[in-house]
Design an enzyme around this catalytic site. Sequence first.
Site, PDB file in Angstrom:
ATOM      1  N   SER A   1       0.800  -1.227   0.000  1.00  0.00           N
ATOM      2  CA  SER A   1       0.000   0.000   0.000  1.00  0.00           C
ATOM      3  C   SER A   1       0.833   1.277   0.000  1.00  0.00           C
ATOM      4  CB  SER A   1      -0.949  -0.057   1.196  1.00  0.00           C
ATOM      5  OG  SER A   1      -1.856   1.002   1.143  1.00  0.00           O
ATOM      6  N   HIS A   2       0.782   2.006   1.105  1.00  0.00           N
ATOM      7  CA  HIS A   2       1.440   3.316   1.199  1.00  0.00           C
ATOM      8  C   HIS A   2       2.846   3.201   1.782  1.00  0.00           C
ATOM      9  CE1 HIS A   2      -0.857   2.150   4.671  1.00  0.00           C
ATOM     10  NE2 HIS A   2       0.004   2.822   5.419  1.00  0.00           N
TER      11      HIS A   2
ATOM     12  N   ASP B   1      -1.953   6.700  -3.173  1.00  0.00           N
ATOM     13  CA  ASP B   1      -0.847   5.944  -2.565  1.00  0.00           C
ATOM     14  C   ASP B   1      -0.342   4.887  -3.555  1.00  0.00           C
ATOM     15  OD1 ASP B   1      -2.975   4.160  -2.412  1.00  0.00           O
ATOM     16  OD2 ASP B   1      -2.314   3.292  -0.525  1.00  0.00           O
TER      17      ASP B   1
ATOM     18  N   ASP C   1      -0.750   1.694  -4.121  1.00  0.00           N
ATOM     19  CA  ASP C   1      -1.669   0.805  -4.829  1.00  0.00           C
ATOM     20  C   ASP C   1      -2.963   1.508  -5.239  1.00  0.00           C
ATOM     21  OD1 ASP C   1      -2.436   0.984  -2.152  1.00  0.00           O
ATOM     22  OD2 ASP C   1      -3.392  -0.984  -2.167  1.00  0.00           O
TER      23      ASP C   1
ATOM     24  N   ASP D   1      -5.433   2.968  -3.766  1.00  0.00           N
ATOM     25  CA  ASP D   1      -6.744   2.927  -3.110  1.00  0.00           C
ATOM     26  C   ASP D   1      -6.959   4.138  -2.209  1.00  0.00           C
ATOM     27  OD1 ASP D   1      -4.926   2.034  -1.244  1.00  0.00           O
ATOM     28  OD2 ASP D   1      -6.090   0.276  -0.615  1.00  0.00           O
ATOM     29  N   ARG D   2      -5.862   4.794  -1.793  1.00  0.00           N
ATOM     30  CA  ARG D   2      -6.038   6.006  -0.980  1.00  0.00           C
ATOM     31  C   ARG D   2      -6.062   7.248  -1.861  1.00  0.00           C
ATOM     32  NH1 ARG D   2      -2.523   5.508   4.607  1.00  0.00           N
ATOM     33  NH2 ARG D   2      -3.529   3.582   5.279  1.00  0.00           N
TER      34      ARG D   2
ATOM     35  N   LYS E   1     -11.432   0.473  -1.112  1.00  0.00           N
ATOM     36  CA  LYS E   1     -11.490   1.917  -1.287  1.00  0.00           C
ATOM     37  C   LYS E   1     -10.847   2.245  -2.626  1.00  0.00           C
ATOM     38  CE  LYS E   1      -7.551   2.529   1.829  1.00  0.00           C
ATOM     39  NZ  LYS E   1      -7.576   1.288   2.614  1.00  0.00           N
TER      40      LYS E   1
HETATM   41  C1  G6P Z   1      -5.356   0.006   5.350  1.00  0.00           C
HETATM   42  C2  G6P Z   1      -6.774  -0.394   5.259  1.00  0.00           C
HETATM   43  C3  G6P Z   1      -7.655   0.733   5.700  1.00  0.00           C
HETATM   44  C4  G6P Z   1      -7.292   1.177   7.082  1.00  0.00           C
HETATM   45  C5  G6P Z   1      -5.840   1.456   7.173  1.00  0.00           C
HETATM   46  C6  G6P Z   1      -5.479   1.632   8.616  1.00  0.00           C
HETATM   47  O1  G6P Z   1      -5.076   1.061   4.481  1.00  0.00           O
HETATM   48  O2  G6P Z   1      -7.094  -0.731   3.927  1.00  0.00           O
HETATM   49  O3  G6P Z   1      -8.977   0.330   5.651  1.00  0.00           O
HETATM   50  O4  G6P Z   1      -7.967   2.334   7.451  1.00  0.00           O
HETATM   51  O5  G6P Z   1      -5.097   0.382   6.662  1.00  0.00           O
HETATM   52  O6  G6P Z   1      -4.142   1.676   8.763  1.00  0.00           O
HETATM   53  P1  G6P Z   1      -3.487   1.625  10.197  1.00  0.00           P
HETATM   54  O7  G6P Z   1      -2.041   1.768   9.885  1.00  0.00           O
HETATM   55  O8  G6P Z   1      -4.045   2.813  10.925  1.00  0.00           O
HETATM   56  O9  G6P Z   1      -3.892   0.319  10.820  1.00  0.00           O
HETATM   57 ZN    ZN Z   2      -3.223   1.529  -0.295  1.00  0.00          ZN
END
Ligand code: G6P
Ligand code: ZN
Length: 655
Positions: A193-194, A369, A371, A373-374, A469
């Site tokens: 992801s990010h 981000d 991937d 989704d953000r 998302k």
């Molecule tokens: C991922 C999930 C999100 C969630 C986030 C929380 O991106 O897809 O649904 O809000 O993680 O991240 P954290 O680092 O706060 O657990």
């Molecule tokens: Zn992501």
Amino acid sequence: MVMFKVARVETTPYNDQKPGTSGLRKKVKVFKQPNYLHNFVQSSFNALTTAKVRVLDIKKRRWVVYILISFFFSVLPKVLKSGCGRCNGDGDAVAVAGCKGRSVTVAGPSGPAPVGCCYTKFTCATLVVSGDGRYFSKDAIQIIIKMAAANGVRCIWVGQNGLLSTPAVSAVIRERVGSDGSKASGSFILTASHNPGGPNEDFGIKYNMENGGPAPEGITDKIFENTKTIKEYLIAEDLPDVDISAIGITSFTGPEGQFDVDVFDSASDYVNLMKSIFDFQSIQKLLSSPKFTFCYDALHGVAGAYAKRIFVEELGAQESSLLNCVPKEDFGGGHPDPNLTYAKELVARMGLGKSSCQDEPPEFGAAADGDADRNMVLGKRFFVTPSDSVAIIAANAVQAIPYFSGGLKGVARSMPTSAALDVVAKHLNLKFFEVPTGWKFFGNLMDAGLCSVCGEESFGTGSDHIREKDGIWAVLAWLSIIAYKNKDNLSGNNLVTVEDIVRQHWATYGRHYYTRYDYEVGMICDACAAKELMAYLVKLQSDLTEVNKIVKGIRSDVSNVANADEFEYKDPVDGSISKHQGIRYLFKDGSRLVFRLSGTGSEGATIRLYIEQYEKDSSKIGRDSQDALAPLVEVALKLSKMEEFTGRSAPTVIT
Ligand code: G6P
Ligand code: ZN
């Protein structure tokens, strides 16, 4: 056709393969350990097959349901969505319709199958494998292809060059039809992801189900259990690497028949879905207005593969409006997280932050981000909080977005997200849900037809068009709203801007001042400190009189704590209960402090502190949010003894 054999390879378990909020995320060097990825993938295959068997067992015990199911036996394959046909009985091998003559061995995980179509392999299944293109993805894809072939998978779909955004994977699972009429039953998504990428950074893998959403906890727990006892995995070692840069189908033959790898265009299915949701013509008109300027930053993540197709080719934006839109394995050395700290170039271009550009900033800016989704949405010199963003989308969706013209089924937010959405829901008389952090909780509501639009403070916004998302969807939603607000105004003098839209929203619904402080603490002892801090906060909750004494001692101008608890959620659809989902201090005036540990890091711990205050008085809604929240921030830091526990006098990131 190239033939391959199946090898059984002995392996030993690793004890650190517990999937987090969004799959297994570790440093690349951890994933590169011998058999590390193999173990996880085989454990996933094993978990998914036995899960199907369990569905049948449960149904068998509930005899009424069982009789009904037996009666409608011909529709059972559809219920299971496994693409499998009816089986004859213990140990029989039968030809399966739609499976090109491959045979299914009927056996349960421990002996003969009790009923129907239990099978130990992914016979006939089509799976998607792709991701955000980060370092190690290409190697991982080849490994997964070989393991899938050996585990009886019928077909693997790969986005060209191994690229598919997380929302595009969800769309592909739900929408794409293969050349033989098949649909995908799930996907391995390769992303962290990010989190940064590269040889010294993070890699990740998660499994999404046939509804296009992340695997539920029952499955991820099972995968974890399997990783602790795994003894062998199956692999087609002699299967040659597939060229994933070229679109087309390559076929092989294995012990169970044909196996195909279908490399397809990463963007088409997703672009078509977006076109069916939004009015592209009205967005095109907005983008072609000389008064509207636009900028999109993919932070060198996979969003770049979609941005050019959608914003430039479909909607006519200038190519120069795209920043960092070439996907890179290491995200150009950056941190692909769309927030005010990491999206530096966009932030400067939008006239925010210290190193702002001299040129007039664009009217609208957004980032994604790794991937995709953000999303982060910005106006000229103006930041839209994700909590406000979802509330504003919900408030305008029916008028501005054709997909929602029939009305919203309901809306939902994660617990730490501000209550801006709650106010809209109340105003519009919509069903409303507050769920724990993590997109999977929204998926259940959507599958049950209870929720159309949802969002999280962590820069996630989306709808029931998929089960993830969706960063580009959020941008298109905002462009639709801006286009709608300016529909009679595009040749007039002043456009209704992003800032105007947000301020109008606050004037109507009140404003939720909101900020999040993240403390990224390191390995071992610091991580312990994070846990100790959380334990301290839980203990403190048992005595509200004491809490209020401390609070008043810190700031007398802050309201009393009326309630304090750990958030617990009972899923209204499946009745499952999720405990310990964040520590809440709820104040009498509606303000909230929330503390939780991040579930997405790959090492160490991150404490997240969420601070929120509601202001209804329209004369007080225009303040700087850090100023407005200063008293609550002071209370939060002192009440939690943040510095004492972590040794940190300031957070790593403020959003
Ligand atoms: C991922 C999930 C999100 C969630 C986030 C929380 O991106 O897809 O649904 O809000 O993680 O991240 P954290 O680092 O706060 O657990
Ligand atoms: Zn992501």
